[in-house]
Design an enzyme around this catalytic site. Structure first.
Site, PDB file in Angstrom:
ATOM      1  N   CYS A 245       0.861  -1.186   0.000  1.00 14.10           N
ATOM      2  CA  CYS A 245       0.000   0.000   0.000  1.00 14.10           C
ATOM      3  C   CYS A 245       0.888   1.224   0.000  1.00 14.10           C
ATOM      4  O   CYS A 245       1.690   1.387  -0.907  1.00 14.10           O
ATOM      5  CB  CYS A 245      -0.977  -0.022   1.163  1.00 14.10           C
ATOM      6  SG  CYS A 245      -0.200  -0.192   2.777  1.00 14.10           S
ATOM      7  N   ARG A 250      -2.189  -0.942   5.450  1.00 10.68           N
ATOM      8  CA  ARG A 250      -3.408  -1.463   4.823  1.00 10.68           C
ATOM      9  C   ARG A 250      -3.147  -2.837   4.202  1.00 10.68           C
ATOM     10  O   ARG A 250      -4.010  -3.716   4.196  1.00 10.68           O
ATOM     11  CB  ARG A 250      -3.901  -0.492   3.736  1.00 10.68           C
ATOM     12  CG  ARG A 250      -4.540   0.759   4.275  1.00 10.68           C
ATOM     13  CD  ARG A 250      -4.866   1.738   3.170  1.00 10.68           C
ATOM     14  NE  ARG A 250      -3.683   2.423   2.650  1.00 10.68           N
ATOM     15  CZ  ARG A 250      -3.715   3.372   1.717  1.00 10.68           C
ATOM     16  NH1 ARG A 250      -4.855   3.732   1.165  1.00 10.68           N
ATOM     17  NH2 ARG A 250      -2.608   3.968   1.312  1.00 10.68           N
TER      18      ARG A 250
END
Lengths: 287, 150
Positions: A245, A250
């Site tokens: 990410c 994430r």
């Protein structure tokens, strides 16, 4: 939401329900750990008995861009009252995004006796369950961790380049705007900036939160996840996979989904992610 | 850092925050979040209009402004995500420290007050949302300043 056991996950034991946590608040051998994006949430109210692990202060090295080392992890476990045989139950805000990140960092030290509370804070709050402000203290443990072992679950830039050469699967879990290069970062956030926009060639764009049900933060069923990751995006559980990410948080959520819920055999999280790749000289980029 | 020309109560709060340890800062912010009073029904009722919604704020924050007699504005806020506690604290701080300040002073508030209050470790997503709240307030102030100048 359906019972966890009936959702078809490859490793259903890695999740527990809010009911289970409520029934096991005082159980021996369990430590509940909250990990959030919002640093105010835990002190404002948490599950009774839960300790906090803060992604910035506890899990990151404070000088280098890296995770804590063995001594740091042992100290964190000791002050959290976690022994090697303690079952750690992670939960947090934002669909368990940071809970999965903490879970992933714990795997660098082999603390596999760990689970995530499905739905996280959101579901716990929606169900009107107790939240307290009292911060618990536990007797310090004597935790002896192995040296950190990055290789099984963490990819560095050289690994990503080799993975590209080998035709491995890549998953970009950022927003579609970040994937396309239309949006880089906020000017006021120099720490998360990148000079170039776009994505690593061949990466599939699968924003991380697609794996969760927005109404209660629980994970989607295996069939729903397979529809996204396998049928729609063409990923194979048998192929080597790297997720990334912007700074690797994430993508740890997607790492968790692919590894434990869909049973992908070899998934690594590239935590250098776009803040490294988008600043590297002479690496391939696609827009 | 100096904060010349911004509303005095906000400058004082920033000054105070600069001396706080992280834990003290967190306690302070939670106190603010506890005091947060959402927009009264007199000003707005649900469903709140989309144009009042703060862009890129994942806590679903909304901002309103009412002109006051002295040529300033009173700002109102709503935070619809019950987990949006940082957003609530920031809205409470802004209401407490800049409602009623001159429009010029409001427009001079730099975006990095978000870091001064929440610390450098605030995540980009969170910082973006908080900055969006300030930007929305300043959009109202700019509009009102334009009306006055016209």
């Amino acid at each position: 939401m359906s019972d966890i056991a009936s959702r078809g996950y490859s490793n259903p034991d890695v999740l527990v329900s809010t009911d289970w946590v409520a029934d096991n608040l005082d159980a021996a051998g369990i430590r509940i750990v909250e990990s959030n994006e919002d640093q105010l949430l835990y002190p404002a109210g948490h599950i009774p008995g839960a300790v906090q692990v803060d992604w910035a202060a506890d899990l990151n090295d404070q000088l280098r861009r890296d995770y804590l080392n063995r001594e740091g992890f042992e100290a964190l476990m000791s002050r959290s009252g976690i022994a090697q045989d303690t079952t750690v139950i992670f939960y947090g805000d934002r669909n368990n995004w940071w809970a999965c990140y903490a879970y992933w960092v714990f795997q660098l030290f082999g603390h596999s006796n760990a689970k995530v509370m499905d739905g996280g804070r959101q579901k716990w709050e929606q169900e009107g369950r107790d939240l307290v402000r009292e911060v618990p203290t536990y007797d310090a443990t004597d935790y002896s961790a192995p040296e950190r072992n990055d290789a099984p679950v963490r990819a560095f830039r050289e690994d990503v380049l080799a993975h590209l050469d080998a035709g491995g699967q890549l998953v970009d879990v950022r927003s579609p705007q970040e994937y396309s290069g239309e949006r880089l970062h906020m000017p006021d956030f120099p720490n998360e900036g990148a000079l170039r926009g776009g994505h690593i060639p061949t990466a599939r764009s699968i924003p991380w939160a697609r794996a969760a049900n927005p109404e209660d933060g629980t994970f989607k069923t295996a069939a729903e996840l397979q529809e996204i990751y396998l049928n729609e995006q063409g990923l194979s559980p048998d192929g080597d996979t790297i997720a990334y990410c912007r700074i690797g948080e994430r993508s740890s959520h997607t790492w968790f989904v692919l590894t434990h819920l869909l049973g992908f055999g070899n998934v690594r999280n590239y935590d250098g992610s776009w803040t490294e790749w988008g600043n590297l000289v002479n690496v391939p980029i696609e827009k | 850092m100096t904060h010349e020309g911004i509303p005095q109560p906000l400058a004082e709060l920033l000054d105070e925050f600069s001396f706080l340890e992280r834990g003290e800062r967190v306690d302070y912010l939670i106190e603010y979040a506890d005091q947060f009073e959402p927009v009264p029904e007199r000003v707005a009722v649900r469903p709140f209009p989309e144009e009042r919604r703060v862009k890129r704020c994942e806590s679903q924050a909304y901002v309103w402004a009412e002109d006051t007699d002295n040529g300033a504005q009173k700002y109102w806020f709503a935070v619809e995500n019950p987990q949006g506690i940082s957003a609530m604290s920031f809205c409470a701080i802004l209401d407490d420290t800049i409602s009623g300040a001159s429009l010029d002073e409001v427009l001079r508030i730099p975006g990095d007050v978000v870091f001064d209050i929440y610390g450098r470790e605030v995540s980009m997503g969170k910082g973006e949302g908080l900055l969006g709240i300030l930007t929305s307030v300043q959009a109202f102030a700019r509009e009102a300043a334009g009306r006055e100048g016209a």
